[in-house]
Design an enzyme around this catalytic site. Structure first.
Site, PDB file in Angstrom:
ATOM      1  N   ASP A   1      17.689 -38.300  21.440  1.00  0.00           N
ATOM      2  CA  ASP A   1      18.392 -39.591  21.460  1.00  0.00           C
ATOM      3  C   ASP A   1      17.969 -40.446  22.643  1.00  0.00           C
ATOM      4  O   ASP A   1      18.038 -41.672  22.590  1.00  0.00           O
ATOM      5  CB  ASP A   1      19.903 -39.373  21.473  1.00  0.00           C
ATOM      6  CG  ASP A   1      20.363 -38.920  20.100  1.00  0.00           C
ATOM      7  OD1 ASP A   1      20.274 -37.710  19.827  1.00  0.00           O
ATOM      8  OD2 ASP A   1      20.749 -39.774  19.286  1.00  0.00           O
TER       9      ASP A   1
ATOM     10  N   GLN B   1      26.178 -32.022  11.073  1.00  0.00           N
ATOM     11  CA  GLN B   1      24.973 -32.701  10.580  1.00  0.00           C
ATOM     12  C   GLN B   1      23.960 -31.699  10.018  1.00  0.00           C
ATOM     13  O   GLN B   1      23.209 -32.009   9.102  1.00  0.00           O
ATOM     14  CB  GLN B   1      24.302 -33.504  11.705  1.00  0.00           C
ATOM     15  CG  GLN B   1      25.061 -34.746  12.132  1.00  0.00           C
ATOM     16  CD  GLN B   1      25.994 -34.482  13.298  1.00  0.00           C
ATOM     17  OE1 GLN B   1      26.467 -33.354  13.478  1.00  0.00           O
ATOM     18  NE2 GLN B   1      26.275 -35.496  14.083  1.00  0.00           N
TER      19      GLN B   1
ATOM     20  N   ALA C   1      18.978 -41.382  16.004  1.00  0.00           N
ATOM     21  CA  ALA C   1      18.553 -42.461  16.911  1.00  0.00           C
ATOM     22  C   ALA C   1      17.668 -43.522  16.243  1.00  0.00           C
ATOM     23  O   ALA C   1      17.993 -44.723  16.281  1.00  0.00           O
ATOM     24  CB  ALA C   1      17.879 -41.850  18.131  1.00  0.00           C
TER      25      ALA C   1
ATOM     26  N   ASN D   1      20.064 -34.865  23.389  1.00  0.00           N
ATOM     27  CA  ASN D   1      20.083 -34.703  21.935  1.00  0.00           C
ATOM     28  C   ASN D   1      21.451 -34.124  21.582  1.00  0.00           C
ATOM     29  O   ASN D   1      22.282 -33.864  22.472  1.00  0.00           O
ATOM     30  CB  ASN D   1      18.938 -33.787  21.482  1.00  0.00           C
ATOM     31  CG  ASN D   1      18.756 -33.797  19.968  1.00  0.00           C
ATOM     32  OD1 ASN D   1      18.677 -34.864  19.352  1.00  0.00           O
ATOM     33  ND2 ASN D   1      18.732 -32.641  19.345  1.00  0.00           N
ATOM     34  N   LYS D   2      21.683 -33.930  20.309  1.00  0.00           N
ATOM     35  CA  LYS D   2      22.991 -33.468  19.832  1.00  0.00           C
ATOM     36  C   LYS D   2      23.535 -32.302  20.643  1.00  0.00           C
ATOM     37  O   LYS D   2      22.800 -31.385  21.012  1.00  0.00           O
ATOM     38  CB  LYS D   2      22.844 -33.088  18.359  1.00  0.00           C
ATOM     39  CG  LYS D   2      24.078 -32.550  17.689  1.00  0.00           C
ATOM     40  CD  LYS D   2      25.285 -33.448  17.826  1.00  0.00           C
ATOM     41  CE  LYS D   2      25.046 -34.875  17.386  1.00  0.00           C
ATOM     42  NZ  LYS D   2      26.117 -35.810  17.842  1.00  0.00           N
TER      43      LYS D   2
HETATM   44  O1  MRU Z   1      25.391 -38.126  16.533  1.00  0.00           O
HETATM   45  P1  MRU Z   1      24.144 -38.211  15.715  1.00  0.00           P
HETATM   46  O2  MRU Z   1      24.258 -37.531  14.392  1.00  0.00           O
HETATM   47  O3  MRU Z   1      23.617 -39.619  15.601  1.00  0.00           O
HETATM   48  O4  MRU Z   1      23.081 -37.390  16.567  1.00  0.00           O
HETATM   49  C1  MRU Z   1      21.778 -37.316  16.104  1.00  0.00           C
HETATM   50  C2  MRU Z   1      20.878 -36.453  16.898  1.00  0.00           C
HETATM   51  O5  MRU Z   1      21.244 -35.932  17.924  1.00  0.00           O
HETATM   52  C3  MRU Z   1      19.456 -36.382  16.435  1.00  0.00           C
HETATM   53  O6  MRU Z   1      18.907 -35.148  16.739  1.00  0.00           O
HETATM   54  C4  MRU Z   1      18.644 -37.467  17.136  1.00  0.00           C
HETATM   55  O7  MRU Z   1      19.248 -38.714  16.979  1.00  0.00           O
HETATM   56  C5  MRU Z   1      17.261 -37.546  16.639  1.00  0.00           C
HETATM   57  S1  MRU Z   1      17.149 -38.266  15.030  1.00  0.00           S
HETATM   58  C6  MRU Z   1      15.516 -38.313  14.639  1.00  0.00           C
END
Ligand code: MRU
Length: 347
Positions: free
Chosen positions: A237, A196, A48, A247-248
């Protein structure tokens, strides 16, 4: 290598292409609006805060291509570019937050010569970047007060330097504590389907000398049951006014398990990820992604029938009742979140 790098001499914006990691550390140049949109959509830049920082620089680069001498006209075209970039991903609020901040600045100064508005936009993009470095540092300090030397910490997805700037959010306390000689044992969920955790979190922690063990998402129960996890640290997010947190995908499952075993789950993120316009998690739009990420990506041959139906939400929402604390650069918010989150924006 910085995940996002603006080269002032050449007016060029570079990002580390995160889709190539951990096998290749390669910078790519973002020049056109389409390249920028794709970089965000395809997760070449992701996380994010990093998406917000990158989008701010992208908008500045695009602003230099706007051909007009009228400030009003310039702002209208800038807003169009911002809307286009903003349509690349819906869930992480930092994207719209950074773009809105850039457009608002341009509009507030539309009486100035266009060249001067552009200079202000560059300064604003740099400010968004530098503020994030500072915020990550503070989040890391606050987060570090929640764990002790020797603790086991489970994390999901990637909320480290690649997803932000410098320390990261969920990985920040771990990296800061490690710098200070503390030892943690970190379990990194691989984070299906885009991995990730495997590709980015284990790479960042391993490189930093942290004792990290990569696990499949469905092994979180086992490491918690074995008593190896004292805290869960995750990023965010978008955080709704009541503390519900997107979040993810898979974060909510981790939170349910953590609650079952009496392990605190902390959400770590800057205040720019808190969206008081969303009253609850039900107001957060969840991005749906390409089924091929489940069926074929990362496999040498397809691992599902070509025509099979897939459900591929990129995020889930963790109910505020499952969250022990929300760690921001201004301090640690505790329940009731409706009050503690609102208080962050009072001054
Ligand atoms: O789809 P992504 O890889 O952008 O998802 C990222 C996440 O869910 C992270 O945990 C979130 O953005 C926090 S990053 C500090």
């Amino acid at each position: 290598m910085d995940n996002i790098r603006y080269d002032e001499k050449t007016n060029s914006l570079y990002i580390v292409d995160q889709t190539l990691l951990p096998n290749e550390e390669k910078e790519i140049l973002l020049e056109t609006a389409e390249e920028m949109y794709d970089a965000i959509k395809l997760l070449k830049v992701r996380g994010a805060p990093a998406i917000g920082i990158c989008a701010a620089y992208c908008l500045y680069v695009l602003s230099r291509k706007i051909e007009t001498e009228s400030g009003q006209d310039f702002c209208a075209k800038l807003e169009k570019d911002a809307d286009y970039l903003n349509s690349s991903r819906p869930t992480a609020v930092n994207l719209s937050w950074a773009l809105k901040r850039m457009v608002a600045l341009a509009k507030a100064n539309s009486a100035m010569p266009v060249e001067d508005i552009c200079s202000l936009l560059l300064a604003e993009a740099k400010a968004i970047h530098n503020e994030d470095i500072e915020m990550c540092r503070k989040i890391s300090e606050f987060g570090l007060t929640l764990v002790k030397d020797g603790d086991g910490i489970l994390t999901h997805c990637n909320a480290g330097p690649l997803a932000t700037s410098r320390y990261g959010t969920a990985l920040g306390p771990i990296l800061l504590g490690t710098e200070r000689g503390m030892k943690f044992h970190v379990f990194a969920d691989e984070t299906r389907p885009l991995l990730q955790g495997a590709r980015l979190t284990s790479y960042e922690l391993y490189k930093a000398g942290v004792d990290v063990t990569l696990i499949c998402d469905n092994m979180a129960n086992t490491v918690m049951k074995n008593g190896w996890v004292q805290a869960c640290f995750v990023g965010c997010d978008r955080v709704a006014a009541n503390g519900d947190t997107a979040n993810k995908i898979g974060t909510c499952g981790v939170a349910v398990l953590a609650k079952h075993y009496g392990i605190p789950l902390y959400v770590l993120g800057p205040t720019s990820t808190i969206d008081l316009n969303c009253k609850t998690g039900a107001d957060i739009e969840i991005e749906q992604r390409n089924p091929d990420e489940i069926k074929t990506m990362f496999y040498s041959k397809p691992m599902a029938p070509a025509g099979v139906k897939c459900f591929n939400p990129a995020f889930d929402v963790t109910d505020h009742e499952l969250i022990a604390g929300i760690v921001t650069q201004k301090g640690i918010c505790r329940p009731p979140y409706t009050e503690s989150l609102a208080a962050l924006f009072k001054d």
